[in-house]
Structure formats: C-alpha cells, structure tokens
Design a protein around this motif. Structure first.
Motif, PDB file in Angstrom:
ATOM      1  N   GLN A   1      -5.990 -42.018  38.420  1.00 37.13           N
ATOM      2  CA  GLN A   1      -6.996 -43.012  38.056  1.00 37.13           C
ATOM      3  C   GLN A   1      -8.402 -42.428  38.214  1.00 37.13           C
ATOM      4  OE1 GLN A   1      -6.184 -46.509  40.461  1.00 37.13           O
ATOM      5  NE2 GLN A   1      -5.071 -47.441  38.763  1.00 37.13           N
ATOM      6  N   ALA A   2      -9.324 -42.979  37.484  1.00 33.06           N
ATOM      7  CA  ALA A   2     -10.724 -42.551  37.595  1.00 33.06           C
ATOM      8  C   ALA A   2     -11.177 -42.673  39.054  1.00 33.06           C
ATOM      9  CB  ALA A   2     -11.606 -43.402  36.694  1.00 33.06           C
ATOM     10  N   GLY A   3     -11.892 -41.653  39.491  1.00 36.00           N
ATOM     11  CA  GLY A   3     -12.325 -41.605  40.878  1.00 36.00           C
ATOM     12  C   GLY A   3     -11.382 -40.855  41.790  1.00 36.00           C
ATOM     13  N   GLY A   4     -10.203 -40.554  41.289  1.00 34.84           N
ATOM     14  CA  GLY A   4      -9.204 -39.860  42.083  1.00 34.84           C
ATOM     15  C   GLY A   4      -9.385 -38.358  42.080  1.00 34.84           C
TER      16      GLY A   4
ATOM     17  N   THR B   1      -3.331 -16.397  44.046  1.00 33.88           N
ATOM     18  CA  THR B   1      -3.439 -17.771  43.561  1.00 33.88           C
ATOM     19  C   THR B   1      -4.897 -18.199  43.512  1.00 33.88           C
ATOM     20  OG1 THR B   1      -1.274 -18.312  44.495  1.00 33.88           O
ATOM     21  CG2 THR B   1      -2.729 -20.157  43.974  1.00 33.88           C
ATOM     22  N   VAL B   2      -5.228 -18.936  42.460  1.00 32.22           N
ATOM     23  CA  VAL B   2      -6.540 -19.545  42.313  1.00 32.22           C
ATOM     24  C   VAL B   2      -6.346 -21.055  42.229  1.00 32.22           C
ATOM     25  CG1 VAL B   2      -8.584 -19.747  40.866  1.00 32.22           C
ATOM     26  CG2 VAL B   2      -7.484 -17.544  41.148  1.00 32.22           C
ATOM     27  N   TYR B   3      -7.254 -21.779  42.850  1.00 31.13           N
ATOM     28  CA  TYR B   3      -7.160 -23.230  42.893  1.00 31.13           C
ATOM     29  C   TYR B   3      -8.374 -23.863  42.215  1.00 31.13           C
ATOM     30  CZ  TYR B   3      -3.942 -21.970  46.641  1.00 31.13           C
ATOM     31  OH  TYR B   3      -2.921 -21.400  47.376  1.00 31.13           O
ATOM     32  N   LEU B   4      -8.176 -25.087  41.764  1.00 28.08           N
ATOM     33  CA  LEU B   4      -9.285 -25.889  41.281  1.00 28.08           C
ATOM     34  C   LEU B   4      -9.120 -27.277  41.874  1.00 28.08           C
ATOM     35  CD1 LEU B   4     -11.799 -25.817  39.419  1.00 28.08           C
ATOM     36  CD2 LEU B   4     -10.377 -26.928  37.676  1.00 28.08           C
ATOM     37  N   GLN B   5      -9.953 -27.579  42.852  1.00 22.50           N
ATOM     38  CA  GLN B   5      -9.975 -28.915  43.452  1.00 22.50           C
ATOM     39  C   GLN B   5     -10.873 -29.797  42.600  1.00 22.50           C
ATOM     40  OE1 GLN B   5      -8.309 -30.172  46.211  1.00 22.50           O
ATOM     41  NE2 GLN B   5      -9.154 -32.137  45.544  1.00 22.50           N
ATOM     42  N   MET B   6     -10.313 -30.884  42.118  1.00 19.79           N
ATOM     43  CA  MET B   6     -11.048 -31.776  41.223  1.00 19.79           C
ATOM     44  C   MET B   6     -11.176 -33.138  41.882  1.00 19.79           C
ATOM     45  SD  MET B   6      -9.368 -30.694  37.566  1.00 19.79           S
ATOM     46  CE  MET B   6      -7.802 -31.497  37.923  1.00 19.79           C
ATOM     47  N   ASN B   7     -12.393 -33.531  42.177  1.00 20.73           N
ATOM     48  CA  ASN B   7     -12.675 -34.815  42.801  1.00 20.73           C
ATOM     49  C   ASN B   7     -13.485 -35.695  41.863  1.00 20.73           C
ATOM     50  OD1 ASN B   7     -11.447 -33.847  45.179  1.00 20.73           O
ATOM     51  ND2 ASN B   7     -13.389 -33.056  45.957  1.00 20.73           N
ATOM     52  N   SER B   8     -13.526 -36.966  42.184  1.00 14.74           N
ATOM     53  CA  SER B   8     -14.311 -37.922  41.382  1.00 14.74           C
ATOM     54  C   SER B   8     -14.002 -37.778  39.892  1.00 14.74           C
ATOM     55  CB  SER B   8     -15.812 -37.724  41.641  1.00 14.74           C
ATOM     56  OG  SER B   8     -16.113 -37.865  43.006  1.00 14.74           O
ATOM     57  N   LEU B   9     -12.739 -37.748  39.581  1.00 20.29           N
ATOM     58  CA  LEU B   9     -12.332 -37.515  38.193  1.00 20.29           C
ATOM     59  C   LEU B   9     -12.748 -38.667  37.284  1.00 20.29           C
ATOM     60  CD1 LEU B   9      -8.908 -35.861  38.916  1.00 20.29           C
ATOM     61  CD2 LEU B   9     -10.707 -34.867  37.498  1.00 20.29           C
ATOM     62  N   LYS B  10     -13.070 -38.300  36.055  1.00 24.62           N
ATOM     63  CA  LYS B  10     -13.512 -39.256  35.048  1.00 24.62           C
ATOM     64  C   LYS B  10     -12.559 -39.195  33.849  1.00 24.62           C
ATOM     65  CE  LYS B  10     -18.313 -38.103  36.211  1.00 24.62           C
ATOM     66  NZ  LYS B  10     -19.611 -37.629  35.651  1.00 24.62           N
ATOM     67  N   PRO B  11     -12.482 -40.255  33.063  1.00 24.22           N
ATOM     68  CA  PRO B  11     -11.623 -40.208  31.870  1.00 24.22           C
ATOM     69  C   PRO B  11     -11.960 -39.028  30.958  1.00 24.22           C
ATOM     70  CG  PRO B  11     -12.241 -42.462  32.341  1.00 24.22           C
ATOM     71  CD  PRO B  11     -13.032 -41.604  33.294  1.00 24.22           C
ATOM     72  N   GLU B  12     -13.214 -38.644  30.911  1.00 22.64           N
ATOM     73  CA  GLU B  12     -13.608 -37.521  30.044  1.00 22.64           C
ATOM     74  C   GLU B  12     -13.147 -36.173  30.584  1.00 22.64           C
ATOM     75  OE1 GLU B  12     -15.599 -39.946  31.266  1.00 22.64           O
ATOM     76  OE2 GLU B  12     -17.611 -39.155  31.736  1.00 22.64           O
TER      77      GLU B  12
ATOM     78  N   THR C   1      -4.560 -36.053  33.046  1.00 29.40           N
ATOM     79  CA  THR C   1      -4.909 -37.300  32.370  1.00 29.40           C
ATOM     80  C   THR C   1      -5.553 -38.235  33.380  1.00 29.40           C
ATOM     81  OG1 THR C   1      -3.052 -37.041  30.834  1.00 29.40           O
ATOM     82  CG2 THR C   1      -4.070 -39.223  30.994  1.00 29.40           C
ATOM     83  N   VAL C   2      -6.746 -38.691  33.066  1.00 25.71           N
ATOM     84  CA  VAL C   2      -7.489 -39.587  33.955  1.00 25.71           C
ATOM     85  C   VAL C   2      -7.599 -40.943  33.265  1.00 25.71           C
ATOM     86  CG1 VAL C   2      -9.573 -39.937  35.290  1.00 25.71           C
ATOM     87  CG2 VAL C   2      -8.763 -37.603  34.827  1.00 25.71           C
ATOM     88  N   SER C   3      -7.037 -41.952  33.882  1.00 24.38           N
ATOM     89  CA  SER C   3      -7.068 -43.296  33.304  1.00 24.38           C
ATOM     90  C   SER C   3      -8.273 -44.057  33.830  1.00 24.38           C
ATOM     91  CB  SER C   3      -5.780 -44.038  33.625  1.00 24.38           C
ATOM     92  OG  SER C   3      -5.667 -44.225  35.017  1.00 24.38           O
ATOM     93  N   SER C   4      -8.778 -44.953  32.991  1.00 21.85           N
ATOM     94  CA  SER C   4      -9.966 -45.737  33.381  1.00 21.85           C
ATOM     95  C   SER C   4      -9.573 -47.034  34.047  1.00 21.85           C
ATOM     96  CB  SER C   4     -10.818 -46.009  32.152  1.00 21.85           C
ATOM     97  OG  SER C   4     -10.061 -46.683  31.170  1.00 21.85           O
TER      98      SER C   4
END
Length: 123
Positions: free
Chosen positions: A13-16, A78-89, A120-123
């Motif tokens: 979800q958005a914000g996740g 290994t390379v990581y990508l921490q993604m916070n505050s996700l947006k639908p875009e 996939t980020v849902s709104s």
C-alpha cells in the motif's frame, strides 16, 4: 555465466516499504558500480540509484531521493534497495544492473542486467 537475480518485489500500500535484493553470481565485480533501474508500463527504463563497489559513494534520482536507500554487502555479492514511503507512481519492474564503470552516477553504462522484479504500490 553471470547472473543477477532480484527478489523482494510485491504488492504494498502507499506509504509502505519494501526491500529489494540483487544477488550476483558467476563472478565478482570488485571494481564496478552497481545500480537499480525501473520501468513502468508504457515508459522507458529509468535509472534510479547507484553505488560504488566499496559503498563509499551513492547517488539517487530526484524522484526517489530521501525515500530509497541503496546499500551493498560485498561478502554476499548482494546489493539492496530499501524503499520507504512508497507511492503509486513507484509501480514498475525494478532491475538490478552492473555498470561498465566504477563511479556511482546517473551516467551508468550497463554491462549486465537482472531479470527484474515487480513492485506494485496501491493507493
């Protein structure tokens, strides 16, 4: 045979948050920068982040700066990508890549690509 295998994508979800991982096998790239790209439906693939092999230098696209963090574990290749505050875009297929260069920059000529992982980020 060099392989880059991404994992960690999914539906959120958005914000996740999500953390993507990219494991490199077949050989080590002790001098080359690693990075992440993404491609949304109907759009061109875009660079979003890079890290040099020592981890001392990172860079980000403006669209993800302050929300995403790239990091690496040389012992695990290994390379990581921490993604916070996700947006639908942020919805896209995310690709890991090895550069032909050593500098963590948006000028990132790709030597190898991973197969991609869907976010996939849902709104």
């Amino acid at each position: 045979q060099v392989q880059l295998v991404e994992s960690g994508g999914g539906l959120v979800q958005a914000g996740g948050s999500l953390r993507l991982s990219c494991v490199v096998s077949g050989r080590t790239f002790s001098r080359y920068a690693m990075g992440w790209f993404r491609q949304a439906p109907g759009k061109v693939r875009e660079w979003i982040s890079a890290i040099n092999w020592s981890g001392s230098s990172t860079s980000y696209a403006d669209s993800v700066k302050g929300r995403f963090t790239i990091s690496g574990d040389n012992a695990k290749n290994t390379v990581y990508l921490q993604m916070n505050s996700l947006k639908p875009e942020d919805t896209a297929v995310y690709y890991c890549a090895v550069s032909t260069g050593t500098i963590a920059t948006s000028d990132f000529p790709v030597r190898y690509w991973g197969q991609g992982t869907q976010v996939t980020v849902s709104s």
